[in-house]
Design a protein around this motif. Structure first.
Motif: not given
Length: 235
Positions: A19-27, A180-193
């Protein structure tokens, strides 16, 4: 919950990596370095990342809680073993030391500055350890008010416990926050719940929405948040 006709939030919370930091590129860079060190030019780095991710997510949800550094090291070892490669202690250092060096996306600092100037409090909620994320936060020009990590909460996303802990630490209810997030798997489940408002930053990585959750807004970059908030009457 739709964003229109809802109260202006006191806090904006952000996922950090992706979201803020270039994770995919760095990984990818770290994994390519690890594979080069083993002379494994025939293994697709994306394949190693996929196997690593599956082990990481599983271990994060397996008691007892362990530090991200421990989880990442064990996940990397398991992934290398699965692909027939010998792991070494240097591998995890390449990965975790590289995380702190991952830079922000180009628009991030100025976008955060605009939101901070508009009077929002800014908090990162991240699946990591305090010492790992410190170098990333240092690249954000002192704009972040709070950093809440899995290490502090003793729980990893997608479990809602990390967000419950964050809201308790901030002294707010779910209605006082937009996440505000970029990862549906990690963040959206909590937003839903939990039911907090959520803006998805879809950077075109191919990540898919959960089948039973739709974010309140979808944007392609962080610099689109302020115009959206202006439209909502929050700026």
């Amino acid at each position: 919950m739709p964003l229109f006709n809802t109260p202006r939030p006191q806090w904006l919370t952000f996922d950090c990596y992706g979201t803020l930091i270039q994770w995919d590129e760095g990984l990818l860079a770290a994994v390519e370095r690890i594979l080069r060190s083993k002379g494994s030019v025939d293994i697709d780095p994306a394949r190693l990342i996929s196997v690593y991710d599956s082990h990481e997510h599983a271990l994060e949800q397996t008691p007892p809680h362990r530090s991200f550094r421990t989880v990442a090291g064990e996940s990397l070892r398991l992934a290398l073993d699965e692909l027939g490669l010998r792991s070494s202690p240097d591998d995890i250092s390449v990965l975790t030391d590289g995380i702190g060096a991952m830079p922000p996306f180009p628009e991030v600092v100025e976008s955060l500055r605009r939101l901070k100037t508009a009077g929002f409090n800014l908090c990162i909620v991240s699946n990591t350890d305090d010492d790992i994320i410190a170098s990333n936060v240092a690249q954000l020009d002192g704009l972040i008010d709070r950093v809440i990590t899995a290490q502090q909460a003793g729980v990893y996303k997608p479990a809602r416990g990390l967000f419950d802990h964050a809201h308790a630490q901030l002294g707010v209810s779910k209605d006082d926050v937009v996440h505000i997030c970029a990862s549906p798997h990690l963040d959206h489940a909590a937003a839903r719940d939990v039911g907090f408002r959520c803006v998805w930053i879809d950077r075109g990585t191919g990540r898919q929405l959960l089948p039973d959750y739709t974010p309140d807004a979808t944007l392609s970059k962080l610099d689109q948040v302020a115009p959206l908030f202006n439209e909502l009457g929050w700026l």
